[in-house]
Scaffold this active site. Structure first.
Site, PDB file in Angstrom:
ATOM      1  NE  ARG A 281      38.628   7.453 -13.258  1.00  0.00           N
ATOM      2  CZ  ARG A 281      38.165   6.265 -12.866  1.00  0.00           C
ATOM      3  NH1 ARG A 281      38.859   5.158 -13.129  1.00  0.00           N
ATOM      4  NH2 ARG A 281      37.016   6.173 -12.223  1.00  0.00           N
TER       5      ARG A 281
ATOM      6  CB  SER B  11      36.280  13.909 -12.656  1.00  0.00           C
ATOM      7  OG  SER B  11      35.067  13.227 -12.433  1.00  0.00           O
TER       8      SER B  11
ATOM      9  CD  GLU C 254      39.583  11.638 -13.510  1.00  0.00           C
ATOM     10  OE1 GLU C 254      38.666  11.402 -14.315  1.00  0.00           O
ATOM     11  OE2 GLU C 254      39.546  11.306 -12.325  1.00  0.00           O
TER      12      GLU C 254
END
Length: 302
Positions: A174, A225, A295
């Site tokens: 990510r 998320s 995130e």
């Protein structure tokens, strides 16, 4: 700032708004105003906007479709540049596609599946732009952008433009070099897909969409998320086992469908979300001695 506004308008470089609420441009529907909001009408015009911003030494920030983003209630100082219409071109040449940074990644995955190209099935429910997906190495269902990206054309903060290949993007979970070392805007990306059986690809896409619909709260405003998975653990599972699903602060609430999603349950502020994030971090550390990292990208005035 007025000088910049006038120049952008005179040169007809795109849409310009002063003190534009960023709640209008984020998927969680939260965010204070941008001093100046610009949506350039083409890559050439984006380059010209950036030249003017650098010339006037005004801070800037680029956004796409506003997913994976939490903007502070105080808004963002300087210029927010949105990549949208005009920076969403698509060119298909055999198995290589060139796509603008402002193109919807969901829309792209649908178009490619209908043409019998495989590689983007994982993106069937990711509500962001191609540029944002490259910037953060978006992924799901065991795959991510790093698996299919050949190269990306980047406009860096000093105004220079260059292509970075897959290795130079320094992808990891990510994240990419654009977050870690070299801030810049993804103007376009070249992806390599594979030809496959159309019915199988479309079926896989539908399965991924159905899974997201059944397990994630996209009927409420949310940012996607909130936490990175602290592998080998999963953020959502840790939050669920800690008994935090459904926990709320102000208008922000941890989804009862998925522990790693915070929804805007009604007039939530960025501070509500931040308070809830801190509560989750503290609780998970107390219970498991695991540090939770966000995130979602948190930006704007403190």
């Amino acid at each position: 700032m007025n000088s910049l506004v006038n120049k952008i308008k005179q040169l007809n470089l795109g849409k310009v708004k002063v003190n534009e609420p960023l709640a209008n441009h984020t998927t969680i529907k939260i965010g204070g105003p941008a001093d100046l909001f610009v949506e350039p009408s083409s890559i050439d015009n984006l380059e010209k906007v950036m030249d003017l911003v650098i010339e006037e030494q005004i801070p800037w920030r680029a956004i796409g479709r506003g997913s994976n983003l939490l903007v502070s209630d105080q808004g963002i100082e300087g210029v927010v540049i949105k990549l949208g219409a005009g920076i969403d071109h698509l060119e298909i040449k055999d198995q290589e596609i060139t796509v603008g940074g402002g193109h919807s990644i969901v829309s792209l995955s649908t178009i490619m599946s209908k043409k019998g190209f495989s590689g983007l099935e994982f993106a069937s429910g990711i509500p962001g732009s191609v540029g944002g997906a490259v910037y953060m190495n978006a992924g799901a269902h065991g795959s991510d952008i790093s698996k299919i990206l050949k190269k990306a054309r980047i406009l860096f903060e000093d105004g220079t433009i260059s292509w970075l290949n897959n290795e130079e993007m320094e992808f990891s979970y990510r994240t990419s070099v654009l977050q870690k070392k070299k801030p810049g805007i993804v103007l376009e990306a070249v992806l390599i897909l594979k030809e496959g059986e159309k019915s199988k690809i479309v079926g896989e896409m539908q399965k991924n969409k159905d899974y997201r619909k059944d397990t994630q709260p996209y009927n409420f405003p949310c940012a996607g998320s909130i936490f990175r998975n602290p592998l080998p653990n999963y953020a959502g599972k840790l939050i669920e086992v800690a008994g935090l699903k459904g926990y709320s602060m102000g208008g922000a609430k941890i989804s009862e469908m998925h522990g790693n999603f915070i929804i805007n349950a009604g007039n939530a502020t960025a501070q509500d979300v931040l308070n809830l994030i801190q509560h989750v971090k503290s609780t998970i550390f107390e219970l498991y001695e695991i540090h939770m990292e966000t995130e979602v990208e948190i930006i704007g005035r403190k």
